[in-house]
Design a protein around this motif. Structure first.
Motif, PDB file in Angstrom:
ATOM      1  N   ALA A  31       0.830  -1.211   0.000  1.00  0.00           N
ATOM      2  CA  ALA A  31       0.000   0.000   0.000  1.00  0.00           C
ATOM      3  C   ALA A  31       0.863   1.259   0.000  1.00  0.00           C
ATOM      4  O   ALA A  31       0.554   2.242  -0.684  1.00  0.00           O
ATOM      5  N   ASP A  34       2.355   1.498  -3.520  1.00  0.00           N
ATOM      6  CA  ASP A  34       1.299   1.831  -4.474  1.00  0.00           C
ATOM      7  C   ASP A  34       0.928   3.308  -4.400  1.00  0.00           C
ATOM      8  O   ASP A  34       0.677   3.934  -5.421  1.00  0.00           O
ATOM      9  N   GLN A  35       0.931   3.865  -3.216  1.00  0.00           N
ATOM     10  CA  GLN A  35       0.542   5.263  -3.032  1.00  0.00           C
ATOM     11  C   GLN A  35       1.492   6.195  -3.781  1.00  0.00           C
ATOM     12  O   GLN A  35       1.072   7.237  -4.277  1.00  0.00           O
ATOM     13  N   LEU A  41      -4.760   1.500  -5.507  1.00  0.00           N
ATOM     14  CA  LEU A  41      -5.688   1.594  -4.377  1.00  0.00           C
ATOM     15  C   LEU A  41      -6.551   2.852  -4.483  1.00  0.00           C
ATOM     16  O   LEU A  41      -7.764   2.803  -4.286  1.00  0.00           O
ATOM     17  N   ILE A  61      -7.082   6.343   2.267  1.00  0.00           N
ATOM     18  CA  ILE A  61      -5.847   5.558   2.127  1.00  0.00           C
ATOM     19  C   ILE A  61      -4.985   5.716   3.378  1.00  0.00           C
ATOM     20  O   ILE A  61      -4.417   4.743   3.882  1.00  0.00           O
ATOM     21  N   TYR A  64      -6.462   3.588   6.078  1.00  0.00           N
ATOM     22  CA  TYR A  64      -6.183   2.178   5.806  1.00  0.00           C
ATOM     23  C   TYR A  64      -4.753   1.832   6.208  1.00  0.00           C
ATOM     24  O   TYR A  64      -4.504   0.821   6.863  1.00  0.00           O
ATOM     25  N   LEU A  65      -3.807   2.679   5.836  1.00  0.00           N
ATOM     26  CA  LEU A  65      -2.407   2.423   6.179  1.00  0.00           C
ATOM     27  C   LEU A  65      -2.182   2.474   7.691  1.00  0.00           C
ATOM     28  O   LEU A  65      -1.440   1.664   8.241  1.00  0.00           O
TER      29      LEU A  65
END
Length: 94
Positions: A31, A34-35, A41, A61, A64-65
């Motif tokens: 994640a 990906d960010q 995401l 996001i 979530y992280l």
């Protein structure tokens, strides 16, 4: 005296905790990467919730992280405590 069967039974939960901690770390790492690269995401959240503004997607996001990282550190603490006590916690014998 500890028998071989008891020792292997004690190691199974510990191995599962290590596997869970490793998978959580991989998911969190994905994640974070990906960010800053492909934003898969963010695109998924944008497609699922078209009314979200870019700031709300960034906040989702980040949440979530934060949750994933906290969960991963909890698993790491559980593994460390289990290792320090010399084995996995077991239910009392009946």
């Amino acid at each position: 005296m500890t028998t071989l069967k008891q020792r292997s039974h004690n190691r199974t939960p510990l191995a599962m905790m290590y596997i869970g901690a490793g998978l959580t770390a991989i998911a969190a790492l994905f994640a974070f990467i990906d960010q800053s690269t492909t934003t898969v995401l963010a695109d998924h959240i944008k497609a699922s919730y078209p009314g979200y503004e870019p700031g709300a997607i960034g906040a989702a996001i980040a949440a979530y992280l934060a949750i994933l990282s906290t969960h991963g550190s909890d698993i790491g603490a559980a593994v460390a405590c289990t290792r320090r006590e010399g084995g996995a916690a077991r239910a009392p014998a009946r």
